[in-house]
Design a protein around this motif. Structure first.
Motif, PDB file in Angstrom:
ATOM      1  N   LYS A   1       0.496  -1.308  -0.272  1.00 53.90           N
ATOM      2  CA  LYS A   1      -0.171  -0.353  -0.040  1.00 53.90           C
ATOM      3  C   LYS A   1       0.879   1.400  -0.138  1.00 53.90           C
ATOM      4  O   LYS A   1       0.227   1.653  -1.272  1.00 53.90           O
ATOM      5  CB  LYS A   1      -0.939  -0.110   0.699  1.00 53.90           C
ATOM      6  CG  LYS A   1      -1.980   1.108   1.094  1.00 53.90           C
ATOM      7  CD  LYS A   1      -2.881   1.429   2.726  1.00 53.90           C
ATOM      8  CE  LYS A   1      -3.591   2.103   2.156  1.00 53.90           C
ATOM      9  NZ  LYS A   1      -4.620   2.329   4.007  1.00 53.90           N
TER      10      LYS A   1
ATOM     11  N   THR B   1       1.371   4.110  -3.487  1.00 50.06           N
ATOM     12  CA  THR B   1       1.477   5.602  -2.898  1.00 50.06           C
ATOM     13  C   THR B   1       2.273   6.176  -3.332  1.00 50.06           C
ATOM     14  O   THR B   1       2.328   7.473  -3.711  1.00 50.06           O
ATOM     15  CB  THR B   1       0.841   5.775  -0.817  1.00 50.06           C
ATOM     16  OG1 THR B   1      -0.334   4.711  -1.042  1.00 50.06           O
ATOM     17  CG2 THR B   1      -0.077   7.671  -0.708  1.00 50.06           C
TER      18      THR B   1
ATOM     19  N   GLN C   1       2.605   6.743  -7.114  1.00 46.10           N
ATOM     20  CA  GLN C   1       1.803   7.932  -7.630  1.00 46.10           C
ATOM     21  C   GLN C   1       2.596   9.595  -6.739  1.00 46.10           C
ATOM     22  O   GLN C   1       2.440  10.468  -8.063  1.00 46.10           O
ATOM     23  CB  GLN C   1       0.034   8.160  -6.629  1.00 46.10           C
ATOM     24  CG  GLN C   1       0.082   7.099  -7.511  1.00 46.10           C
ATOM     25  CD  GLN C   1      -1.938   6.271  -5.982  1.00 46.10           C
ATOM     26  OE1 GLN C   1      -1.934   7.509  -5.500  1.00 46.10           O
ATOM     27  NE2 GLN C   1      -2.171   5.526  -7.014  1.00 46.10           N
ATOM     28  N   LYS C   2       2.952   9.809  -5.832  1.00 45.48           N
ATOM     29  CA  LYS C   2       3.984  10.796  -5.453  1.00 45.48           C
ATOM     30  C   LYS C   2       4.941  11.258  -6.032  1.00 45.48           C
ATOM     31  O   LYS C   2       4.909  12.338  -6.254  1.00 45.48           O
ATOM     32  CB  LYS C   2       3.355  10.691  -4.123  1.00 45.48           C
ATOM     33  CG  LYS C   2       4.354  12.098  -3.440  1.00 45.48           C
ATOM     34  CD  LYS C   2       3.480  13.377  -3.457  1.00 45.48           C
ATOM     35  CE  LYS C   2       4.659  14.698  -2.512  1.00 45.48           C
ATOM     36  NZ  LYS C   2       4.293  15.709  -2.727  1.00 45.48           N
TER      37      LYS C   2
ATOM     38  N   VAL D   1       2.246   9.206   5.230  1.00 48.74           N
ATOM     39  CA  VAL D   1       1.177   7.785   3.926  1.00 48.74           C
ATOM     40  C   VAL D   1       2.120   6.503   5.621  1.00 48.74           C
ATOM     41  O   VAL D   1       0.767   5.233   5.112  1.00 48.74           O
ATOM     42  CB  VAL D   1       2.426   7.708   3.256  1.00 48.74           C
ATOM     43  CG1 VAL D   1       2.226   6.183   2.402  1.00 48.74           C
ATOM     44  CG2 VAL D   1       2.055   8.907   2.550  1.00 48.74           C
TER      45      VAL D   1
ATOM     46  N   SER E   1      -0.703   3.790   7.026  1.00 50.31           N
ATOM     47  CA  SER E   1      -0.990   2.332   6.008  1.00 50.31           C
ATOM     48  C   SER E   1      -0.392   1.608   7.582  1.00 50.31           C
ATOM     49  O   SER E   1      -0.129   0.263   7.222  1.00 50.31           O
ATOM     50  CB  SER E   1       0.277   2.514   4.913  1.00 50.31           C
ATOM     51  OG  SER E   1      -0.502   3.269   4.065  1.00 50.31           O
TER      52      SER E   1
END
Length: 194
Positions: free
Chosen positions: A106, A110, A113-114, A184, A188
């Motif tokens: 997970k 993330t 994407q960043k 993040v 998570s």
């Protein structure tokens, strides 16, 4: 019998905070110096929060530290405890993350994407796409551990020095954007708490 006595004595020499099973590959002077550093650091700092494996191998022939199958540390810089803590904590954190694959996946998604254009090879990145994003998490946790143990100024110094030699982009990103990465990890359930 002699080996078992040495192992027992090795376990006894460490502080109450870290009962480690330490093995020296060749019992060289450099390995023994590194063992003394490990003993000193585990007596000076409470590392229990970041100890996820008790087996440690000190190997003069190792060209870099690694976490698996046995946490292995090199003999470099036996008098630089900040550098040693960075190396040791980094490898312990891999053990923490290895036991949480769902959370790791997970976080990696993330972070992709960043930071979609992260370098995926050394010395800027790690060994591949997944490893680079995984190391953003590992290095942030390492930085936070160093901050807690050594203070922010010394942690910044250690991580800045690391960023000159390996995982360069990763460490620079950790220093530039720690709050995002930390959040993040917390969201998570991949952040190391008490």
């Amino acid at each position: 019998m002699k080996y078992h006595l040495l192992l027992f004595l090795s376990l006894l020499t460490f502080g109450a905070n870290a009962q480690l099973d330490v093995e020296l590959t060749s019992h060289t002077d450099k390995e023994k110096l590194k063992q003394l550093q490990l003993e000193r650091v585990t007596q000076q700092y409470d590392l229990a929060k970041w100890t996820f494996t008790d087996k440690v191998l000190i190997d003069e022939s190792a060209t870099r530290p690694y976490s698996h199958p046995t946490l292995t540390i090199t003999v470099s810089r036996p008098s630089d405890d900040g550098s040693f803590l960075s190396q040791y904590l980094h490898e312990q954190i891999h053990w923490f993350e290895d036991s949480r694959q769902i959370e790791v996946n997970k976080v990696v998604a993330t972070l992709k994407q960043k930071y979609p254009n992260a370098p995926i090879t050394g010395p800027e990145g790690a060994d591949g796409v997944f490893s680079t994003y995984l190391h953003l998490a590992v290095c942030l946790l390492e930085y936070d551990a160093l901050t807690e143990l050594l203070g922010k100024q010394k942690a910044n110094e250690v991580v800045s020095t690391n960023s000159k030699y390996f995982y360069k982009w990763i460490y620079r990103t950790v220093l530039a954007d720690p709050e995002f990465i930390r959040n993040v990890l917390k969201q998570s359930d991949l952040y190391i708490n008490e």
